[in-house]
Motif scaffolding. Structure first.
Motif, short mmCIF file in Angstrom:
data_model
loop_
_atom_site.label_atom_id
_atom_site.label_comp_id
_atom_site.label_asym_id
_atom_site.label_seq_id
_atom_site.Cartn_x
_atom_site.Cartn_y
_atom_site.Cartn_z
N GLY A 299 -0.75 27.81 -18.39
CA GLY A 299 -1.41 29.07 -18.13
C GLY A 299 -2.65 28.89 -17.27
O GLY A 299 -2.93 29.68 -16.38
N SER B 235 -4.12 30.81 -13.72
CA SER B 235 -5.22 31.75 -13.92
C SER B 235 -5.89 32.20 -12.62
O SER B 235 -6.52 33.26 -12.58
CB SER B 235 -6.24 31.19 -14.90
OG SER B 235 -6.84 30.02 -14.41
N PHE C 264 -3.10 34.39 -19.85
CA PHE C 264 -2.26 33.29 -19.37
C PHE C 264 -2.01 32.29 -20.50
O PHE C 264 -2.74 31.30 -20.62
CB PHE C 264 -2.93 32.57 -18.20
CG PHE C 264 -3.16 33.42 -16.98
CD1 PHE C 264 -2.19 33.56 -16.02
CD2 PHE C 264 -4.38 34.07 -16.80
CE1 PHE C 264 -2.41 34.32 -14.88
CE2 PHE C 264 -4.62 34.85 -15.68
CZ PHE C 264 -3.62 34.98 -14.71
#
Length: 130
Positions: free
Chosen positions: A29, A33, A48
């Motif tokens: 994630g 971002s 995320f």
């Protein structure tokens, strides 16, 4: 079903929507971002999450960030891990539920993703009860 807390990028303006973005196989994630500031959607909060590191059949059993196991890239192979897919869908639903509980209407929450994350995003969106 996730590896730690999601990376959250708060909205720069009114925060009238939420985007939950799911990465692809082997990614994180955090790596995605940057998307929050590069697409010009400053009125949305971005979430995320990162999939857990688990053995993945497609990668010869190597551990990697994966939302569910994949035996191959064919349609049937992508759906073989029913339990893993359902667990990942439930995790995404928990993220949506948390945003709804925090005051964002379900119709203002977008679930998107790339590659394996895109497949999961579709499954989670179609199965969400609201």
């Amino acid at each position: 079903v996730a590896d730690g807390k999601p990376v959250v990028v708060e909205a720069e303006k009114d925060g009238s929507a939420v985007v939950i973005w799911l990465h692809g196989l082997g990614d994180t994630g955090r790596a995605w971002s940057k998307l929050a500031t590069s697409v010009g959607v400053d009125w949305a909060k971005w979430v995320f999450p990162t999939a857990p590191k688990v053995p993945n059949t497609l990668a010869g059993g190597s551990e990697m960030n994966s939302w569910y196991d994949m035996a191959g890239v064919g349609v049937k192979e992508l759906r073989d891990d029913v339990e893993g897919i359902e667990a990942a869908v439930q995790y995404v639903h928990s993220l949506v539920d948390a945003e709804v509980a925090a005051g964002t209407p379900a119709e203002r929450i977008i679930i998107g993703g790339f590659s394996q994350g895109g497949c999961l995003a579709l499954a989670a969106a179609f199965k969400y009860p609201q």
